[in-house]
Design an enzyme around this catalytic site. Structure first.
Site, mmCIF file in Angstrom:
data_model
loop_
_atom_site.group_PDB
_atom_site.id
_atom_site.type_symbol
_atom_site.label_atom_id
_atom_site.label_comp_id
_atom_site.label_asym_id
_atom_site.label_seq_id
_atom_site.Cartn_x
_atom_site.Cartn_y
_atom_site.Cartn_z
ATOM 1 N N PRO A 1 20.459 -10.291 -24.131
ATOM 2 C CA PRO A 1 20.035 -11.361 -25.055
ATOM 3 C C PRO A 1 20.904 -12.611 -24.928
ATOM 4 O O PRO A 1 20.559 -13.642 -25.489
ATOM 5 C CB PRO A 1 20.157 -10.708 -26.436
ATOM 6 N N GLU B 1 27.458 -0.499 -25.878
ATOM 7 C CA GLU B 1 27.727 -1.843 -26.413
ATOM 8 C C GLU B 1 27.666 -2.900 -25.319
ATOM 9 O O GLU B 1 27.877 -4.088 -25.582
ATOM 10 C CB GLU B 1 29.098 -1.883 -27.100
ATOM 11 N N ARG C 1 2.435 -8.441 -11.431
ATOM 12 C CA ARG C 1 1.021 -8.831 -11.502
ATOM 13 C C ARG C 1 0.738 -10.150 -10.788
ATOM 14 O O ARG C 1 -0.414 -10.479 -10.538
ATOM 15 C CB ARG C 1 0.556 -8.894 -12.958
ATOM 16 N N ASP D 1 -5.418 -17.486 -16.084
ATOM 17 C CA ASP D 1 -4.512 -17.116 -17.160
ATOM 18 C C ASP D 1 -3.964 -18.364 -17.782
ATOM 19 O O ASP D 1 -3.353 -19.174 -17.123
ATOM 20 C CB ASP D 1 -3.324 -16.322 -16.597
#
Ligand code: 9WO
Length: 250
Positions: free
Chosen positions: A88, A115, A153, A168
């Site tokens: 993150p 962690e 994809r 798309d």
């Protein structure tokens, strides 16, 4: 394209990559996904891959040695491209990033657990970090599965028809238009007339307008960063005018 994944759960990655269009990419040999387990490179009676952190505190941190040996094993087997740590703390994965990764020969994904990973391994080996969103998971594996799916994809010959990747909406920065099936039970009830008209130019125009309109309604942040052409601006203005009359505004 070759994707190598350093993970304590290689079977999870194999399962995630085995289904759908990405599974077909593997079958067709357009893509290879290989998992590498640092546990297989841990030494000692207990095959430890984690250790208590300096400075104390709860939780464990992934040891550098098994990760180094694991990475070396993958590289010796031909793993190519940058080492990308799912975290993150990295910049967010975007469709543009998926597209640029899909244009490479491959990359290596590092999935953390516990962690996290000893910072010295990251400093010495990680080329970039990549986040799939602002939340904390219990490990990087779901992030790796997301990257593999988004990239896989896009590979040539993976989607049934090339048009479906280009059409798309996200490929041009817009959200998708609504879709309606030829459902036996529901028939044509609730289906916009234009989709039943057989007029392909009008249908394409309606879909584009819906994509623009939904993006305006739901993700104005995406629209704000785009430069619309004259035709798109016109379509969106018409959509907005329709919205205003729909809620009884003058
Ligand atoms: C834990 C944590 C607690 C408070 C504030 C920030 C924090 N970050 C983390 C954290 O990164 N924990 C990890 C669990 C350690 C390594 C792997 N883990 C992980 C990866 N959780 N979430 C991800 C992840 C990966 C890619 N995109 C989004 C989340």
């Amino acid at each position: 394209m070759r994707i190598d994944v350093l993970t304590l759960f290689p079977e999870f990655i194999a399962q995630a990559a085995a289904v759908g269009v990405v599974g077909r990419a593997l079958e067709r040999g357009r893509m290879a996904v290989k998992g590498w387990n640092p546990r297989d490179h841990a030494t000692g009676n207990y095959r430890r891959v984690d250790e208590r952190p300096f400075g104390g505190g709860p939780g464990m941190v992934m040891l550098p040695e098994p990760l180094e040996a694991c990475l070396a094993g993958a590289r010796a087997d031909g793993a190519t491209g940058p080492l990308i740590y799912l975290s993150p703390q990295g910049p967010r994965l975007t469709q543009a990033k998926a597209r640029s990764l899909a244009a490479t020969a491959g990359f290596v994904l590092l999935c953390g657990r516990y962690e996290g990973v000893d910072e010295r391994f990251i400093a010495a080996n990680v080329d970039e970090e990549l986040s799939i969103g602002d939340y904390v998971l219990s490990g990087g594996e779901l992030g790796a599965a997301v990257v593999i799916d988004a990239v896989g994809r896009l590979l040539d010959g993976v989607l049934n028809d090339a048009a479906s990747a280009i059409e798309d909406s996200f490929e041009d920065g817009l959200l998708d238009c609504p879709h309606f099936t030829r459902s036996e039970r529901l028939g044509t009830a609730g289906v916009p007339d234009v989709l039943l008209s057989g007029d392909h130019a009008r249908i394409a125009r309606w879909r584009r307008q819906q994509a623009l309109g939904r993006t305006w309604l739901r993700r104005p942040d995406l629209l704000a960063r785009m430069v619309l052409g004259r035709k798109d601006r016109q379509l969106l203005e018409e959509f907005i005018a329709g919205q205003a009359s729909a809620v009884g505004n003058p």
